[in-house]
Design an enzyme around this catalytic site. Structure first.
Site, PDB file in Angstrom:
ATOM      1  N   GLY A  43      28.394 -10.308  16.187  1.00  0.00           N
ATOM      2  CA  GLY A  43      27.540 -11.323  15.578  1.00  0.00           C
ATOM      3  C   GLY A  43      26.461 -10.709  14.692  1.00  0.00           C
TER       4      GLY A  43
ATOM      5  N   ARG B 194      34.992  -9.328  15.032  1.00  0.00           N
ATOM      6  CA  ARG B 194      34.976  -9.080  16.475  1.00  0.00           C
ATOM      7  C   ARG B 194      36.261  -8.415  16.981  1.00  0.00           C
ATOM      8  NH1 ARG B 194      30.597 -11.049  18.994  1.00  0.00           N
ATOM      9  NH2 ARG B 194      29.522 -12.850  18.143  1.00  0.00           N
TER      10      ARG B 194
ATOM     11  N   ASP C  13      29.571  -4.555  23.801  1.00  0.00           N
ATOM     12  CA  ASP C  13      31.028  -4.420  23.746  1.00  0.00           C
ATOM     13  C   ASP C  13      31.453  -3.455  22.635  1.00  0.00           C
ATOM     14  OD1 ASP C  13      31.739  -6.119  25.856  1.00  0.00           O
ATOM     15  OD2 ASP C  13      31.552  -7.888  24.608  1.00  0.00           O
TER      16      ASP C  13
ATOM     17  N   LYS D 275      22.707  -3.105  18.262  1.00  0.00           N
ATOM     18  CA  LYS D 275      22.499  -4.384  17.554  1.00  0.00           C
ATOM     19  C   LYS D 275      22.771  -5.557  18.477  1.00  0.00           C
ATOM     20  CE  LYS D 275      25.512  -6.802  16.928  1.00  0.00           C
ATOM     21  NZ  LYS D 275      26.715  -7.633  16.864  1.00  0.00           N
ATOM     22  N   THR D 276      22.005  -6.563  18.467  1.00  0.00           N
ATOM     23  CA  THR D 276      22.312  -7.902  18.960  1.00  0.00           C
ATOM     24  C   THR D 276      21.017  -8.702  19.095  1.00  0.00           C
ATOM     25  OG1 THR D 276      23.265  -9.323  20.645  1.00  0.00           O
ATOM     26  CG2 THR D 276      22.385  -7.256  21.461  1.00  0.00           C
TER      27      THR D 276
ATOM     28  N   ASP E 263      20.737 -10.971  21.039  1.00  0.00           N
ATOM     29  CA  ASP E 263      20.652 -11.381  22.448  1.00  0.00           C
ATOM     30  C   ASP E 263      19.657 -10.554  23.257  1.00  0.00           C
ATOM     31  OD1 ASP E 263      22.689 -12.940  21.559  1.00  0.00           O
ATOM     32  OD2 ASP E 263      24.245 -12.041  22.790  1.00  0.00           O
TER      33      ASP E 263
HETATM   34  P1  FBP Z   1      26.771 -10.133  19.523  1.00  0.00           P
HETATM   35  O1  FBP Z   1      26.763  -9.939  20.998  1.00  0.00           O
HETATM   36  O2  FBP Z   1      28.006  -9.697  18.882  1.00  0.00           O
HETATM   37  O3  FBP Z   1      25.546  -9.540  18.887  1.00  0.00           O
HETATM   38  O4  FBP Z   1      26.697 -11.699  19.211  1.00  0.00           O
HETATM   39  C1  FBP Z   1      25.630 -12.470  19.593  1.00  0.00           C
HETATM   40  C2  FBP Z   1      25.865 -13.942  19.451  1.00  0.00           C
HETATM   41  O5  FBP Z   1      25.020 -14.447  18.445  1.00  0.00           O
HETATM   42  C3  FBP Z   1      25.640 -14.667  20.769  1.00  0.00           C
HETATM   43  O6  FBP Z   1      24.290 -14.947  20.979  1.00  0.00           O
HETATM   44  C4  FBP Z   1      26.516 -15.880  20.612  1.00  0.00           C
HETATM   45  O7  FBP Z   1      26.905 -16.405  21.848  1.00  0.00           O
HETATM   46  C5  FBP Z   1      27.686 -15.349  19.839  1.00  0.00           C
HETATM   47  O8  FBP Z   1      27.209 -14.256  19.086  1.00  0.00           O
HETATM   48  C6  FBP Z   1      28.302 -16.364  18.906  1.00  0.00           C
HETATM   49  O9  FBP Z   1      29.479 -15.843  18.397  1.00  0.00           O
HETATM   50  P2  FBP Z   1      30.100 -16.212  16.998  1.00  0.00           P
HETATM   51  O10 FBP Z   1      29.331 -15.478  15.958  1.00  0.00           O
HETATM   52  O11 FBP Z   1      31.482 -15.681  17.090  1.00  0.00           O
HETATM   53  O12 FBP Z   1      30.010 -17.687  16.829  1.00  0.00           O
END
Ligand code: FBP
Length: 551
Positions: free
Chosen positions: A80, A144, A175, A201-202, A204
């Site tokens: 993400g 992803r 991951d 990175k994230t 979250d």
């Molecule tokens: P990462 O763990 O890859 O940084 O993604 C974070 C995130 O934004 C989460 O908070 C959310 O649940 C998910 O990605 C949403 O995924 P997508 O971008 O595939 O809709």
């Protein structure tokens, strides 16, 4: 008037020169620290990663001039979006070119699949210039795809050999950095001479540990959401007629929700980790919310804010069991994918679940039950961003309030509005903190490559001090690993950091939340991120980081 191609802020922000730790400003020397071990499952992780296990911590200090070999580097944005990714690339590019203008940087397109499918561009000065201090991952795109199979690694090797790439930098979450660890180990085992370095990175905020103080993007994303929550709180206390149920991104961990609560002081905030620790049911959560709504209504206050972490559903013990059964069922059952209608799927699932889980599944509104069976992401995670928990809670709260009204125990009016904040913050223009942090992470990654290191995550710490006082170095991936259940199997993964209930940020929230819930409220309105102006406004890190450091 000439049509605009860029906003005034974009133009001004492009000129911003991100700050680096003073130790990286000139020549550096690499210091080796103590040898490391994995956070858990030492024997198993050591066995799985014989070439990268137990490496020492690394830090860069000011040193003498040194010559480095010419290197070509490939970079991948994974998962993400998170504000600051472009600055990691800018820092990486600037360090490589400063060391030797002949060094080259390639960007693999569309995430890890770019490496496997040989899709890339060369990142030149002109390309990078357009993306400095901007949000988004659009410079090369993200994806992803899970890099875990030997054939993928070998396809990656082919393109690296073709472009004389000596190192790959993977910018990703837990991951993706787990995959980076596996890749580093594989290349060492095969003697391929390709280094692998990660960057944390994230949005979250769950990729952190003893050494990694925060993942990049968390600061900016939380500030964007907190601004929006503050604006809603002003609206709520002006109109005085709506309860706003706001779900916040963050996947499993509630760091984003907690940080937003600390910044905006809402009436109600649910923390998933607390729900799990106290073994609360969905009904317990509903009763908690209802109690506060009824109390405020007694004072004539039929409005307020409720923050809900997007991963909540997975932390309610009975739901967790249901989701875990569904994960195994979906991972191992091809038949499910051939069913056409939602009703067929529902019947099929009911027939496969244990009695307890089937009971929970039956009581869920059909829409939510369906959302729980949607495709998992490539890492086997439920896509919690697609599960509308805020609507589920509104429905249950409204039902309970109607009962109480009929019994004469609730005299208020309940009108609700639901929100989900996630995508609004993931590509925001990075705050000063993220702009500097990311640039420093990229710069450090380049130095680790020059020092021939592999299997390390770029690390920048001491983050509550001014950027000049930050420290930089590398943390072995294996130090962050443990075994966890994925797709029905035990797998080595980087340990996710959940909200600690005995940690200072949660303790602070716990101390004040009742006073935010009552008739006096105590809303805070953080306002938009500021990029230019007084340091206490523009450079303040998150409350989480400040509280964790005891500041
Ligand atoms: P990462 O763990 O890859 O940084 O993604 C974070 C995130 O934004 C989460 O908070 C959310 O649940 C998910 O990605 C949403 O995924 P997508 O971008 O595939 O809709």
């Amino acid at each position: 008037m000439i049509p605009m191609t860029k906003s005034p802020l974009q133009i001004a922000r492009a000129k911003y020169q991100p700050l680096l730790p003073a130790s990286l400003a000139g020549n550096v020397v690499l210091k080796e620290g103590i040898v490391t071990q994995s956070v858990d499952n030492h024997i198993e992780i050591n066995k799985l990663f014989p070439n990268t296990y137990g490496m020492p911590l690394l830090t860069f200090e000011t040193g003498k001039q040194k010559s480095y070999l010419l290197k070509n580097v490939g970079v991948i944005l994974s998962g993400g979006q998170a504000p600051g990714g472009h600055n990691v690339i800018a820092g990486l590019f600037d360090a490589l070119k400063k060391i030797n203008s002949e060094n080259k940087l390639y960007g693999f397109l569309g995430g890890p699949s770019g490496l496997v499918e040989h899709k890339y561009i060369e990142l030149t000065k002109e390309v990078v210039a357009d993306y400095r201090n901007t949000g988004g991952f659009d410079i090369i795109g993200s994806g992803r795809t899970k890099l875990e199979e030997d054939w993928q690694f070998d396809k990656g090797t082919e393109i690296c050999k073709q472009l004389n790439i000596n190192a790959i930098v993977i910018i990703g979450g837990d991951d993706s950095n787990t995959n980076a660890c596996i890749l580093a180990e594989y290349y060492l085992k095969k003697n391929y001479d390709i280094q692998v370095i990660g960057c944390p990175k994230t949005i979250d905020g769950d990729l952190k540990n003893e050494m990694i103080e925060t993942s990049f993007g968390f600061d900016t994303a939380c500030k964007v959401y907190a601004e929006l929550i503050g604006n809603i709180q002003r609206d709520a206390s002006s109109a005085k007629k709506y309860w706003h149920f706001i779900r916040l991104m963050g996947r499993s961990a509630s760091h984003i929700t907690l940080e937003c609560a600390l910044q905006s002081q809402p009436n109600i905030c649910i923390i998933s980790e607390e729900v799990q620790a106290k073994n609360l049911t969905l009904n317990d959560i509903v009763e908690y919310i209802v109690k506060i709504i009824v109390n405020r209504a007694n004072f004539g206050l039929n409005f307020g804010t409720v923050l809900i972490p997007e991963g909540l559903i997975e932390f309610i013990p009975a739901m967790k069991k249901l989701i875990s059964e569904l994960n195994d069922l979906l991972a191992n059952n091809e038949d499910f994918n051939y069913l056409h209608t939602d009703d067929e799927k529902r019947q099929y699932v009911k027939g496969m679940l244990s009695a307890d889980s089937c009971q929970v599944y039956r009581t869920l509104p059909k829409g939510i039950a369906h959302q729980l069976t949607l495709d998992r992401d490539p890492h086997g995670n439920v896509q919690v961003s697609l599960i509308e928990t805020e609507k589920l809670l509104i429905e249950m709260v409204a039902k309970r309030l109607a009962q109480l009204k009929a019994e004469g125990q609730y005299k208020g009016n309940f009108a609700s509005i639901n929100h989900f904040f996630g995508y609004e913050g993931r590509c925001a223009i990075p705050s000063n903190f993220d702009a500097n942090y990311c640039y420093s992470l990229g710069y450090t990654a380049a130095l680790l490559i020059m020092e021939n290191k592999t299997g390390y995550m770029s690390f920048v710490g001491n983050l509550t001090a001014p950027a000049k006082e930050w420290i930089a170095g590398g943390i072995p991936f294996t130090m962050m690993m443990n075994l966890e259940r994925r797709h029905a199997d035990m797998k080595p993964v980087i340990k996710k950091a959940l909200v600690l209930l005995d940690g200072k940020p949660f303790k602070y929230f716990e101390k004040y939340r009742d006073s935010w819930a009552d008739e006096n409220s105590n809303y805070i309105y953080p306002g938009p991120i500021q990029y230019f102006g007084p340091s206490e406004v523009c450079d303040k890190p998150t409350q989480t980081l400040l509280l964790e450091k005891g500041i």
